[in-house]
Write an enzyme that holds these catalytic residues in place. Structure first.
Site, PDB file in Angstrom:
ATOM      1  N   GLY A  78      30.678  -2.313   5.989  1.00  0.00           N
ATOM      2  CA  GLY A  78      30.880  -3.753   5.813  1.00  0.00           C
ATOM      3  C   GLY A  78      29.647  -4.498   6.285  1.00  0.00           C
TER       4      GLY A  78
ATOM      5  N   SER B  19      26.897   0.710  10.059  1.00  0.00           N
ATOM      6  CA  SER B  19      25.916   0.460   9.004  1.00  0.00           C
ATOM      7  C   SER B  19      26.586  -0.311   7.877  1.00  0.00           C
ATOM      8  CB  SER B  19      25.339   1.770   8.478  1.00  0.00           C
ATOM      9  OG  SER B  19      26.305   2.413   7.671  1.00  0.00           O
ATOM     10  N   LYS B  20      25.763  -0.670   6.902  1.00  0.00           N
ATOM     11  CA  LYS B  20      26.249  -1.529   5.820  1.00  0.00           C
ATOM     12  C   LYS B  20      27.420  -0.915   5.073  1.00  0.00           C
ATOM     13  CE  LYS B  20      22.366  -4.531   4.950  1.00  0.00           C
ATOM     14  NZ  LYS B  20      20.992  -4.389   4.515  1.00  0.00           N
ATOM     15  N   ARG B  21      27.506   0.418   5.088  1.00  0.00           N
ATOM     16  CA  ARG B  21      28.614   0.992   4.315  1.00  0.00           C
ATOM     17  C   ARG B  21      29.962   0.726   4.982  1.00  0.00           C
ATOM     18  NH1 ARG B  21      30.036   6.204   6.429  1.00  0.00           N
ATOM     19  NH2 ARG B  21      28.482   6.506   8.058  1.00  0.00           N
TER      20      ARG B  21
END
Ligand code: GLU
Length: 486
Positions: A258, A254-256
């Site tokens: 990167g 997920s975006k966390r």
């Protein structure tokens, strides 16, 4: 069931930028089509109008194109089975749903959504599985309530005698689901739009899709889809569910962790060909155990039997290594074209000839990880002066020995250098250290490099001297000379 042709598709929902998971699915579909002489199709599943946006359709198109994954049929290129955008196919679904109602295989459900939600909550509170199955109203009653304008969805009636839904997955062999745990599911919502499971079956069937290759997150939808194929009396395609792409901690990427969008990687200076190579190894391995493979090599070697059903870790270090490798291997004029736009907006490139521009890139590219490393790497080739890093000032230029080197270089050496070609500059530079004996050659070169580039490491020094030319070399050596002694 046998298919004479391979027809595969990706069916992204345009609710975000092209995700690496979708891109990897696209790549595997593309490779499978190429390997077996089939067609690769793009279909946009945009029936969720509240979350779908045309900018995302564009981003998905652009991302696939950047990766070199061209499609044979799709919204932009058309094809014999269009339209390829679900929102343009809305008339297609109802007749099939009504056919199923007619056959007693589906029914109109007038139960308000709020009521069903309450039942679901109650079941959850009692730790019971929620299996929504109701006995359909008599056909006449369904019809008269519809005629009276009542709102209803159409639900597929899971065959009551059915015990299991089984299929052989091309990535994970036999998969079996307990049909007794399946509730009757909506195929046409009360607003007339199809549910995902219904639309995907109708579209895949009408588009004559032979193999459905997609992420494992869809595996639990597959039994529903198979029941629909059977009810509609359509050939069931082959399924292949790919293991998920995971973050290094094995959680869902997920975006966390990167960037997750292909466009972000491209903007960060990753080469599409390196990214494709990297993605291919997320769940597939080469029979010859090679790691560096071009798209055309992948097309020749890919097969589903070397695809793993377990998760694949998205390892940025490996991507970085691969990207650096591709940058170093790329033909210089090609690499120049990739970095030129960024360089042109940062510097006045016209001060150098084309050959000099290539030469400059050639001597700085070695440590690049991404294309975006080019702009900072060539900064000292532009402008009259150079910015010297404070530590370089202190540890190199301020040394009395360095100052002696600079004085000698300006007064004795520079006037003798012939700048007309690189080989002559190189010869002249080789003569500098011996002339300053017993000083160590390393000390001499450090001082010159620090004065000219502001750094202690970097490109081939003869090339730096040659490209800067006599005036700037003189200017920078003199500037460095004015540094007060430590
Ligand atoms: N629209 C679905 C998705 O984006 C397609 C899934 C499928 O390939 O069937 O996940």
């Amino acid at each position: 069931v046998s298919f004479s042709v391979v027809r595969v598709r990706i069916a992204p929902s345009p609710t975000g930028n092209l995700h690496v998971g979708t891109a990897r699915t696209a790549l595997f579909n593309y490779l499978f089509a190429k390997r077996y002489g089939g067609q690769f199709i793009v279909r946009i599943e945009d029936t969720d109008t509240s979350r779908s946006e045309s900018v995302y359709v564009q981003n998905i198109h652009d991302g696939l194109k950047a990766l070199g994954l061209s499609w044979d049929e799709g919204p932009d290129v058309g094809g014999a089975f269009g339209p390829y955008t679900q929102s343009e196919r809305l008339d297609t679904y109802r007749p099939f749903a009504e056919q199923l109602v007619q056959q007693g295989l589906a029914y109109y459900d007038f139960t308000p959504e709020t009521e069903i939600e309450a039942m679901r909550e109650k079941a959850t509170a009692n730790k019971q599985p929620f299996i929504y199955r109701v006995e359909p109203l008599p056909a006449q009653e369904q019809q008269s309530r519809l005629n009276a304008g009542e709102v209803a969805s159409i639900r597929f009636r899971v065959p009551r005698s059915r015990q299991t839904v089984q299929f052989s997955d091309l990535v994970r062999e036999s998969v079996s689901f307990d049909a007794g745990l399946m509730g009757d599911f909506v195929i046409l919502k009360s607003d007339g739009t199809p549910s995902y499971n219904f639309a995907v079956v109708v579209d895949d069937a009408l588009m004559q899709i032979s193999h459905v290759i997609r992420g494992e997150d869809h595996i639990s939808n597959t039994p529903k889809q198979i029941l629909l194929y059977e009810a509609l009396n359509w050939a069931v395609p082959q399924f292949a569910h790919l293991g998920m792409i995971l973050a290094p901690d094995r959680s869902k990427l997920s975006k966390r962790h990167g960037a997750t969008a292909v466009s972000d990687y491209v903007a960060s200076g990753y080469l599409p060909e390196a990214f494709v190579n990297f993605m291919a190894l997320l769940g597939w391995s080469d029979p010859q155990a090679e790691e560096l493979l071009s798209l055309s090599q992948l097309c020749e070697r890919f097969s589903l039997d070397r695809v793993s059903h377990s998760g694949a870790i998205f390892d940025v270090d490996k991507l970085n290594w691969m990207n650096g490798h591709y940058i170093r291997e790329m033909a210089l004029p090609d690499l120049w074209e990739r970095v030129r736009p960024a360089l042109a907006s940062a510097y006045d490139l016209s001060v150098y000839s084309q050959e000099q521009q290539w030469l400059m890139l050639d001597v700085v590219k070695e440590p690049f990880i991404t294309l975006n490393d080019a702009v900072p790497a060539v900064s000292y080739f532009f402008g009259n002066s150079v910015t010297v890093e404070p530590s370089v000032q202190q540890d190199v230029l301020a040394l009395p020995e360095s100052q002696d080197v600079l004085t000698y270089a300006i007064e004795q050496w520079l006037p003798t250098v012939n700048f007309t070609d690189l080989a002559l500059v190189r010869t002249a530079l080789k003569g500098l250290a011996p002339a300053l004996k017993p000083m160590k050659a390393k000390t001499v070169m450090w001082a010159v490099r620090a004065a000219l580039t502001g750094r202690v490491q970097g490109a081939d020094l003869a090339t730096v001297v040659y490209l800067l030319g006599p005036d700037r070399v003189a200017h920078r050596l003199k500037q460095a000379q004015q540094v007060p002694a430590a």
